[in-house]
Scaffold this motif. Structure first.
Motif, PDB file in Angstrom:
ATOM      1  N   VAL A 129      39.629  53.070  44.258  1.00 34.30           N
ATOM      2  CA  VAL A 129      39.744  51.994  43.767  1.00 34.30           C
ATOM      3  C   VAL A 129      39.395  51.150  42.805  1.00 34.30           C
ATOM      4  O   VAL A 129      38.523  51.868  41.728  1.00 34.30           O
ATOM      5  N   PHE A 130      40.091  50.406  42.406  1.00 32.61           N
ATOM      6  CA  PHE A 130      40.288  50.269  40.791  1.00 32.61           C
ATOM      7  C   PHE A 130      40.465  48.972  40.944  1.00 32.61           C
ATOM      8  O   PHE A 130      40.437  47.840  41.545  1.00 32.61           O
ATOM      9  N   THR A 131      39.138  48.554  39.514  1.00 32.71           N
ATOM     10  CA  THR A 131      37.997  47.735  39.796  1.00 32.71           C
ATOM     11  C   THR A 131      38.394  46.915  38.279  1.00 32.71           C
ATOM     12  O   THR A 131      37.752  47.884  37.370  1.00 32.71           O
ATOM     13  N   LEU A 132      38.707  45.646  38.020  1.00 32.84           N
ATOM     14  CA  LEU A 132      38.850  44.910  36.530  1.00 32.84           C
ATOM     15  C   LEU A 132      38.574  44.049  36.316  1.00 32.84           C
ATOM     16  O   LEU A 132      37.749  42.854  37.827  1.00 32.84           O
ATOM     17  N   GLY A 133      37.783  43.809  35.167  1.00 28.33           N
ATOM     18  CA  GLY A 133      37.096  42.860  34.889  1.00 28.33           C
ATOM     19  C   GLY A 133      36.804  42.218  33.608  1.00 28.33           C
ATOM     20  O   GLY A 133      37.508  42.790  32.701  1.00 28.33           O
ATOM     21  N   PRO A 134      35.846  41.055  32.993  1.00 27.67           N
ATOM     22  CA  PRO A 134      36.141  40.269  32.577  1.00 27.67           C
ATOM     23  C   PRO A 134      35.584  41.348  30.793  1.00 27.67           C
ATOM     24  O   PRO A 134      34.343  41.482  31.685  1.00 27.67           O
ATOM     25  N   GLY A 135      35.513  41.027  29.642  1.00 22.86           N
ATOM     26  CA  GLY A 135      35.158  41.966  28.432  1.00 22.86           C
ATOM     27  C   GLY A 135      33.878  40.725  27.924  1.00 22.86           C
ATOM     28  O   GLY A 135      33.595  39.589  28.581  1.00 22.86           O
ATOM     29  N   ASP A 136      33.637  40.825  26.719  1.00 20.33           N
ATOM     30  CA  ASP A 136      32.476  40.083  26.447  1.00 20.33           C
ATOM     31  C   ASP A 136      33.687  39.385  25.352  1.00 20.33           C
ATOM     32  O   ASP A 136      33.231  38.602  24.504  1.00 20.33           O
ATOM     33  N   ALA A 137      35.555  39.731  25.247  1.00 18.99           N
ATOM     34  CA  ALA A 137      35.364  38.576  24.267  1.00 18.99           C
ATOM     35  C   ALA A 137      35.730  37.064  24.748  1.00 18.99           C
ATOM     36  O   ALA A 137      36.271  36.851  26.390  1.00 18.99           O
ATOM     37  N   ASP A 138      35.719  36.309  23.888  1.00 21.23           N
ATOM     38  CA  ASP A 138      36.054  34.231  24.134  1.00 21.23           C
ATOM     39  C   ASP A 138      37.264  34.054  24.028  1.00 21.23           C
ATOM     40  O   ASP A 138      37.810  34.205  23.000  1.00 21.23           O
ATOM     41  N   GLY A 139      37.048  32.704  24.926  1.00 19.40           N
ATOM     42  CA  GLY A 139      38.740  31.708  24.788  1.00 19.40           C
ATOM     43  C   GLY A 139      39.939  32.718  25.497  1.00 19.40           C
ATOM     44  O   GLY A 139      41.278  32.420  24.521  1.00 19.40           O
ATOM     45  N   ILE A 140      39.864  33.995  25.767  1.00 13.83           N
ATOM     46  CA  ILE A 140      41.235  34.694  26.545  1.00 13.83           C
ATOM     47  C   ILE A 140      41.574  34.502  27.435  1.00 13.83           C
ATOM     48  O   ILE A 140      41.122  33.493  29.039  1.00 13.83           O
ATOM     49  N   ASP A 141      42.740  33.327  27.314  1.00 13.94           N
ATOM     50  CA  ASP A 141      43.640  32.483  28.484  1.00 13.94           C
ATOM     51  C   ASP A 141      44.212  33.562  29.393  1.00 13.94           C
ATOM     52  O   ASP A 141      45.171  33.696  28.988  1.00 13.94           O
ATOM     53  N   MET A 142      44.034  33.830  30.693  1.00 13.00           N
ATOM     54  CA  MET A 142      44.380  34.940  30.487  1.00 13.00           C
ATOM     55  C   MET A 142      45.304  34.298  32.488  1.00 13.00           C
ATOM     56  O   MET A 142      44.798  33.403  32.586  1.00 13.00           O
ATOM     57  N   ARG A 143      45.969  34.578  32.304  1.00  7.96           N
ATOM     58  CA  ARG A 143      47.865  34.551  33.359  1.00  7.96           C
ATOM     59  C   ARG A 143      47.942  34.939  34.457  1.00  7.96           C
ATOM     60  O   ARG A 143      47.109  34.741  35.756  1.00  7.96           O
ATOM     61  N   ALA A 144      47.407  36.592  34.077  1.00  3.22           N
ATOM     62  CA  ALA A 144      47.983  37.831  34.860  1.00  3.22           C
ATOM     63  C   ALA A 144      47.690  38.799  34.386  1.00  3.22           C
ATOM     64  O   ALA A 144      47.179  39.171  33.299  1.00  3.22           O
ATOM     65  N   VAL A 145      47.138  39.609  35.113  1.00  5.38           N
ATOM     66  CA  VAL A 145      46.440  41.089  34.694  1.00  5.38           C
ATOM     67  C   VAL A 145      47.498  41.996  36.089  1.00  5.38           C
ATOM     68  O   VAL A 145      47.275  41.624  36.776  1.00  5.38           O
ATOM     69  N   ASP A 146      48.172  43.217  35.771  1.00  2.00           N
ATOM     70  CA  ASP A 146      49.233  43.869  36.553  1.00  2.00           C
ATOM     71  C   ASP A 146      48.022  45.169  35.355  1.00  2.00           C
ATOM     72  O   ASP A 146      47.656  46.153  34.840  1.00  2.00           O
ATOM     73  N   LEU A 147      47.930  46.136  37.092  1.00  3.49           N
ATOM     74  CA  LEU A 147      48.031  47.654  36.852  1.00  3.49           C
ATOM     75  C   LEU A 147      49.124  48.277  37.181  1.00  3.49           C
ATOM     76  O   LEU A 147      49.971  48.276  38.147  1.00  3.49           O
ATOM     77  N   ILE A 148      49.321  49.417  36.206  1.00  5.53           N
ATOM     78  CA  ILE A 148      50.318  50.291  36.580  1.00  5.53           C
ATOM     79  C   ILE A 148      49.650  51.817  36.413  1.00  5.53           C
ATOM     80  O   ILE A 148      49.085  52.460  35.572  1.00  5.53           O
ATOM     81  N   LEU A 149      49.936  52.077  37.466  1.00  3.99           N
ATOM     82  CA  LEU A 149      49.797  53.641  37.923  1.00  3.99           C
ATOM     83  C   LEU A 149      50.672  54.534  37.426  1.00  3.99           C
ATOM     84  O   LEU A 149      51.981  54.483  37.970  1.00  3.99           O
TER      85      LEU A 149
END
Length: 209
Positions: A129-149
């Motif tokens: 199980v791969f779990t991603l979440g936001p860090g402590d950086a501010d103002g990041i306007d994320m559109r998409a996040v992809d995991l590549i294995l």
């Protein structure tokens, strides 16, 4: 000397830059690419891994505006990978590498940033199980996040980058010195035989009065 310095520059770039990048992105074979963030929401991804997949390299692609991510020193994303309730990998991602970003399209303001979360050296067969979440950086306007294995990836020799950067430094220093001494030398001396003979007038070769 200049030719030798150029060769050192090329060799240094190949060892220090291209080799780690190629090993991270192209060694082994792809297991899959999984969308873990879209529409403002993160979702965990479960991937079935086999022992033959080891080592598994974990990469993350972040699609966002370049000016918010470039030069970022804080953690943009966090990632954990767990198998059977045990953590196999934990990583903080900042995406501040020199080879970032990649453009999605010249017409769009968004760019794709890639970071490596790490390598799972030994794989216990079963679901991860791969779990991603936001860090402590501010103002990041994320559109998409992809995991590549990627499975069966080669390990990067830790001595490669320092050696490559050293070769590049020697090559640059040699080029600079060759340019400086080349200017001071004033070029190649002229062959006196290449000059046309002075004009001769009169019977004995002296100018007429």
């Amino acid at each position: 000397m200049r030719f030798l310095c150029v060769l050192l520059l090329i060799a240094g770039a190949a060892i220090g830059i291209f080799y780690p990048w190629a090993m991270s992105n192209f060694s082994g074979h792809a297991i899959g690419t999984y969308r873990v963030y879209e529409g403002g929401r993160f979702r965990p991804v479960t991937v079935q891994l086999a022992a033959s997949d080891a080592p598994v390299r974990v990469l993350v692609d972040l699609t966002a505006r370049a000016e918010r991510v470039a030069g970022q020193q804080r953690t943009v994303l966090t990632l954990t990978a767990a198998n059977g309730g045990r953590t196999a990998l934990a990583s903080a991602l900042s995406f501040n590498h020199t080879d970032n970003p990649r453009q999605t399209s010249p017409q769009l303001p968004d760019n794709i940033f890639r970071d490596e979360a790490g390598v799972i050296e030994a794989v216990t067969p079963g679901p991860y199980v791969f779990t991603l979440g936001p860090g402590d950086a501010d103002g990041i306007d994320m559109r998409a996040v992809d995991l590549i294995l990627r499975a069966g990836t080669g390990s990067i020799d830790e001595r490669a980058q320092p050696a490559g950067y050293t070769l590049m430094g020697v090559g640059l220093a040699g080029l600079a010195l060759s340019l400086v001494f080349g200017r001071r030398g004033g070029g190649h001396p002229q062959n006196p035989n290449s000059q046309p003979p002075p004009p001769r007038w009169g019977r004995n070769g002296s100018p007429r009065a």
